[in-house]
Design a protein around this motif. Structure first.
Motif, PDB file in Angstrom:
ATOM      1  N   GLY A 335       0.738  -1.122  -0.030  1.00 24.52           N
ATOM      2  CA  GLY A 335       0.058   0.149   0.046  1.00 24.52           C
ATOM      3  C   GLY A 335       0.754   1.250   0.054  1.00 24.52           C
ATOM      4  N   LEU A 336       0.275   2.188   0.960  1.00 22.80           N
ATOM      5  CA  LEU A 336       1.416   3.427   0.871  1.00 22.80           C
ATOM      6  C   LEU A 336       2.227   3.453   2.199  1.00 22.80           C
ATOM      7  CD1 LEU A 336      -1.197   6.195  -0.152  1.00 22.80           C
ATOM      8  CD2 LEU A 336       0.307   4.490  -1.620  1.00 22.80           C
ATOM      9  N   GLY A 337       3.383   2.542   2.033  1.00 20.87           N
ATOM     10  CA  GLY A 337       4.035   2.423   3.084  1.00 20.87           C
ATOM     11  C   GLY A 337       3.978   1.180   3.907  1.00 20.87           C
ATOM     12  N   VAL A 340      -0.342  -4.973   2.814  1.00 21.06           N
ATOM     13  CA  VAL A 340      -1.582  -4.920   3.095  1.00 21.06           C
ATOM     14  C   VAL A 340      -2.097  -6.259   2.743  1.00 21.06           C
ATOM     15  CG1 VAL A 340      -1.895  -2.594   2.856  1.00 21.06           C
ATOM     16  CG2 VAL A 340      -2.279  -3.653   0.878  1.00 21.06           C
ATOM     17  N   GLN A 341      -1.291  -6.991   2.374  1.00 18.39           N
ATOM     18  CA  GLN A 341      -2.041  -8.492   1.808  1.00 18.39           C
ATOM     19  C   GLN A 341      -2.818  -9.030   3.127  1.00 18.39           C
ATOM     20  OE1 GLN A 341       1.352  -7.991   1.996  1.00 18.39           O
ATOM     21  NE2 GLN A 341       1.868  -9.186   3.730  1.00 18.39           N
ATOM     22  N   ASP A 342      -2.541  -8.857   4.262  1.00 16.80           N
ATOM     23  CA  ASP A 342      -3.018  -9.584   5.353  1.00 16.80           C
ATOM     24  C   ASP A 342      -4.314  -8.915   5.787  1.00 16.80           C
ATOM     25  OD1 ASP A 342      -1.482 -11.887   5.058  1.00 16.80           O
ATOM     26  OD2 ASP A 342       0.057 -10.843   6.339  1.00 16.80           O
ATOM     27  N   MET A 343      -4.812  -7.719   5.368  1.00 18.48           N
ATOM     28  CA  MET A 343      -5.827  -7.106   5.930  1.00 18.48           C
ATOM     29  C   MET A 343      -6.900  -7.771   6.475  1.00 18.48           C
ATOM     30  SD  MET A 343      -5.578  -3.487   5.656  1.00 18.48           S
ATOM     31  CE  MET A 343      -7.374  -2.945   5.764  1.00 18.48           C
ATOM     32  N   PRO A 344      -6.959  -7.343   7.886  1.00 16.75           N
ATOM     33  CA  PRO A 344      -6.855  -6.115   8.342  1.00 16.75           C
ATOM     34  C   PRO A 344      -5.873  -5.796   9.304  1.00 16.75           C
ATOM     35  CG  PRO A 344      -8.463  -7.429   9.924  1.00 16.75           C
ATOM     36  CD  PRO A 344      -8.233  -8.104   8.700  1.00 16.75           C
ATOM     37  N   VAL A 345      -4.833  -6.880   8.978  1.00 15.56           N
ATOM     38  CA  VAL A 345      -3.351  -6.592   9.310  1.00 15.56           C
ATOM     39  C   VAL A 345      -2.442  -5.732   8.687  1.00 15.56           C
ATOM     40  CG1 VAL A 345      -1.294  -7.728  10.299  1.00 15.56           C
ATOM     41  CG2 VAL A 345      -3.535  -8.577  11.137  1.00 15.56           C
ATOM     42  N   VAL A 346      -1.806  -4.979   8.943  1.00 18.19           N
ATOM     43  CA  VAL A 346      -0.894  -4.099   8.160  1.00 18.19           C
ATOM     44  C   VAL A 346       0.469  -4.149   8.846  1.00 18.19           C
ATOM     45  CG1 VAL A 346      -2.530  -2.686   6.931  1.00 18.19           C
ATOM     46  CG2 VAL A 346      -1.459  -1.717   9.060  1.00 18.19           C
ATOM     47  N   THR A 347       1.506  -4.172   8.074  1.00 14.77           N
ATOM     48  CA  THR A 347       3.048  -4.243   8.491  1.00 14.77           C
ATOM     49  C   THR A 347       3.959  -3.542   7.752  1.00 14.77           C
ATOM     50  OG1 THR A 347       3.572  -6.160   7.084  1.00 14.77           O
ATOM     51  CG2 THR A 347       2.675  -6.736   9.194  1.00 14.77           C
ATOM     52  N   ALA A 348       4.820  -3.087   8.418  1.00 14.18           N
ATOM     53  CA  ALA A 348       6.060  -2.145   7.871  1.00 14.18           C
ATOM     54  C   ALA A 348       7.266  -2.862   8.356  1.00 14.18           C
ATOM     55  CB  ALA A 348       5.945  -0.824   8.028  1.00 14.18           C
ATOM     56  N   GLY A 350      11.651  -2.060   8.151  1.00 14.47           N
ATOM     57  CA  GLY A 350      12.532  -1.155   7.756  1.00 14.47           C
ATOM     58  C   GLY A 350      14.167  -1.696   7.910  1.00 14.47           C
ATOM     59  N   ARG A 351      14.960  -1.234   7.291  1.00 18.91           N
ATOM     60  CA  ARG A 351      16.598  -1.742   7.419  1.00 18.91           C
ATOM     61  C   ARG A 351      17.382  -0.609   6.861  1.00 18.91           C
ATOM     62  NH1 ARG A 351      20.643  -3.603   4.162  1.00 18.91           N
ATOM     63  NH2 ARG A 351      19.283  -3.708   2.473  1.00 18.91           N
ATOM     64  N   TRP A 352      18.171  -0.175   7.853  1.00 15.22           N
ATOM     65  CA  TRP A 352      19.459   1.023   7.209  1.00 15.22           C
ATOM     66  C   TRP A 352      20.389   0.805   8.302  1.00 15.22           C
ATOM     67  CZ3 TRP A 352      21.161   2.568   3.173  1.00 15.22           C
ATOM     68  CH2 TRP A 352      22.106   3.810   3.144  1.00 15.22           C
ATOM     69  N   GLN A 353      21.661   0.407   7.541  1.00 17.54           N
ATOM     70  CA  GLN A 353      22.875   0.376   8.456  1.00 17.54           C
ATOM     71  C   GLN A 353      22.659  -0.856   9.452  1.00 17.54           C
ATOM     72  OE1 GLN A 353      24.889   1.647   6.289  1.00 17.54           O
ATOM     73  NE2 GLN A 353      26.202   2.788   7.728  1.00 17.54           N
ATOM     74  N   ALA A 354      22.798  -0.463  10.877  1.00 13.56           N
ATOM     75  CA  ALA A 354      22.538  -1.600  11.848  1.00 13.56           C
ATOM     76  C   ALA A 354      21.064  -1.476  12.295  1.00 13.56           C
ATOM     77  CB  ALA A 354      23.690  -1.338  12.866  1.00 13.56           C
ATOM     78  N   PHE A 355      20.396  -0.647  11.735  1.00 12.35           N
ATOM     79  CA  PHE A 355      18.999  -0.656  12.296  1.00 12.35           C
ATOM     80  C   PHE A 355      18.056  -1.705  11.454  1.00 12.35           C
ATOM     81  CE2 PHE A 355      20.558   3.489  13.505  1.00 12.35           C
ATOM     82  CZ  PHE A 355      20.125   3.674  14.850  1.00 12.35           C
ATOM     83  N   SER A 356      17.063  -2.290  12.192  1.00 15.20           N
ATOM     84  CA  SER A 356      16.293  -3.292  11.308  1.00 15.20           C
ATOM     85  C   SER A 356      14.976  -3.220  12.370  1.00 15.20           C
ATOM     86  CB  SER A 356      16.715  -4.677  11.161  1.00 15.20           C
ATOM     87  OG  SER A 356      17.169  -5.101  12.386  1.00 15.20           O
ATOM     88  N   ASN A 357      13.863  -3.164  11.649  1.00 18.31           N
ATOM     89  CA  ASN A 357      12.520  -2.902  12.290  1.00 18.31           C
ATOM     90  C   ASN A 357      11.412  -3.632  11.860  1.00 18.31           C
ATOM     91  OD1 ASN A 357      13.918  -0.396  13.880  1.00 18.31           O
ATOM     92  ND2 ASN A 357      13.711   0.441  11.619  1.00 18.31           N
ATOM     93  N   PHE A 358      10.330  -3.936  12.768  1.00 24.73           N
ATOM     94  CA  PHE A 358       9.076  -4.748  12.398  1.00 24.73           C
ATOM     95  C   PHE A 358       7.917  -3.976  13.088  1.00 24.73           C
ATOM     96  CE2 PHE A 358       5.961  -7.850  13.421  1.00 24.73           C
ATOM     97  CZ  PHE A 358       5.626  -8.457  11.975  1.00 24.73           C
ATOM     98  N   TYR A 359       6.926  -3.520  12.443  1.00 22.85           N
ATOM     99  CA  TYR A 359       5.757  -2.831  12.850  1.00 22.85           C
ATOM    100  C   TYR A 359       4.553  -3.294  12.431  1.00 22.85           C
ATOM    101  CZ  TYR A 359       3.087   1.600  14.289  1.00 22.85           C
ATOM    102  OH  TYR A 359       2.280   2.312  14.767  1.00 22.85           O
ATOM    103  N   ARG A 360       3.879  -3.979  13.285  1.00 22.48           N
ATOM    104  CA  ARG A 360       2.415  -4.565  12.856  1.00 22.48           C
ATOM    105  C   ARG A 360       1.268  -4.208  13.503  1.00 22.48           C
ATOM    106  NH1 ARG A 360      -0.845  -8.957  14.778  1.00 22.48           N
ATOM    107  NH2 ARG A 360      -1.239 -10.527  13.091  1.00 22.48           N
TER     108      ARG A 360
END
Length: 394
Positions: A335-337, A340-348, A350-360
């Motif tokens: 979707g926009l950032g 959305v394939q598991d709606m109504p669950v949305v996830t994002a 992120g990865r940059w340098q040593a940072f890695s993230n998961f947001y559900r």
């Protein structure tokens, strides 16, 4: 031995050494992403599930499988937060207020800023890119929608190794103006016409942040601070890049890794000469602030929820086809950032340098899961997030 035999023996020895090194590397890589088992047999009570989760997190910490913060919330109330490890190479402990570089999780916030300005009548997502950034006249058919949906056909500055080497050699910092100049002078024609295909490109969201700045008359950092973070009470969130505001947050996590990838002392692995930019990344937030953000999106605090619902619709190409991406064997619908394939669950992610993230976020159940790491492998962080999500949904 003859010279030929000696040469063959040396080559054989080198081959065996190379094989041994490759085998060791593969072993270390597999070990790095191997996680302890997290099981929730049927019939467990809530206290028993909580105890099993605590034991699993203890094991992650003991095995040094995670450095960062994990938070679970329901209906805006934090039900679990676990902080593990250090916020920098000096060993400063991670706390509830520590802010992490969200990397590409930032993109859904940048999209929000664009939708907010459209709601206020200050732009249209159907606007041509050149209406707001006329310097890019060679990309005259690209619209804001194409940028939001990654269907612009523009090249990705973050993947250009020659650009990174040049910045490093000249001790220069890539800024929005520098990116615009790079895009204007890029030697190759676009890979496809706008809307014809989807290609995840960081340049798109840097340009969106620049449009926010030009339309609002504020820097992107100031826009997000005054129009989003401060009104919502997100006190541990900010846009940080290497041009300015690097000390804006009092409890900021810095990226680091082990010196020899899997061994050695910790060394800084943080912002680079590419980080004079934001919008595609470089929004920092604490895990708690991401719960506040979730509630604001649900309740339509700054933007009506029915207006923002567009962000959860799958991207379609100009021919009407829904975009589907294959990542590690999984099919994603962007979707926009958000995925959305598991709606109504949305996830994002992120990865940059040593940072890695998961947001559900579960838009129906009201649950939020945040996994933020400043010293980890992206795949491992994503696996931790997915295992937690599966455990909590049982």
């Amino acid at each position: 031995m003859t010279p030929a035999q000696i040469a063959l023996a040396v080559l054989a020895a080198l081959g065996m050494l190379a094989l041994a090194v490759a085998s060791l590397f593969i072993f270390l890589e597999l070990s790095a992403v191997h996680l302890p088992r997290l099981a929730a047999p049927a019939g467990l009570t809530e206290p028993e599930k909580a105890a099993a989760l605590d034991a699993w997190l203890d094991e992650l910490e003991r095995r040094e499988k995670f450095n960062g913060t994990i938070l679970v919330a329901r209906d805006g109330r934090t039900v679990l937060q676990r902080n593990i490890g250090a916020a920098d190479t000096d060993g400063r402990p991670i706390g509830d207020r520590t802010s992490f570089n969200l990397a590409s999780v930032s993109k859904q916030m940048t999209a929000f800023a664009i939708l907010l300005l459209e709601h206020e009548g200050k732009l249209s997502t159907g606007d041509l890119l050149t209406r707001h950034i006329p310097e890019l006249h060679r990309h005259g058919k690209v619209t804001i929608n194409h940028l939001l949906e990654h269907t612009s056909g523009l090249p990705d500055y973050a993947l250009d190794k020659a650009l990174a080497r040049r910045l490093e050699a000249t001790a220069m910092l890539l800024t929005p103006d520098g990116l615009i100049d790079w895009l204007a002078a890029y030697p190759r024609a676009p890979d496809f016409a706008p809307g014809e295909r989807e290609d995840y490109v960081n340049s798109n969201y840097v340009l969106l942040a620049e449009i926010v700045a030009r339309v609002s008359g504020l820097s992107f950092a100031d826009f997000m601070r005054t129009r989003v973070f401060t009104p919502l009470g997100m006190r541990h969130s900010a846009v940080i890049d290497r041009r300015e505001k690097e000390a804006l947050l009092s409890d900021r996590a810095f990226g680091f890794r082990k010196r020899f990838l899997h061994a050695g002392r910790p060394v800084r692995f943080d912002l680079t000469p590419l980080d004079g930019l934001a919008g595609d990344g470089n929004i920092y937030a604490s895990a708690g602030d991401l719960v506040i953000w979730d509630q604001a999106l649900r309740q339509g605090t700054l933007l009506p929820a029915e207006t923002y619902a567009r962000a959860y619709r799958p991207v379609r190409l100009s021919n009407g086809e829904i975009v589907r991406e294959k990542v590690l064997g999984e099919t994603l619908q962007p979707g926009l950032g958000w995925n959305v394939q598991d709606m109504p669950v949305v996830t994002a992610y992120g990865r940059w340098q040593a940072f890695s993230n998961f947001y559900r976020r579960d838009l129906v159940q009201g649950t939020v899961l945040v996994v933020l790491s400043n010293s980890g492998f992206f795949l491992r962080t994503a696996m931790i997030g997915e295992r937690l999500a599966a455990f909590l949904s049982r």
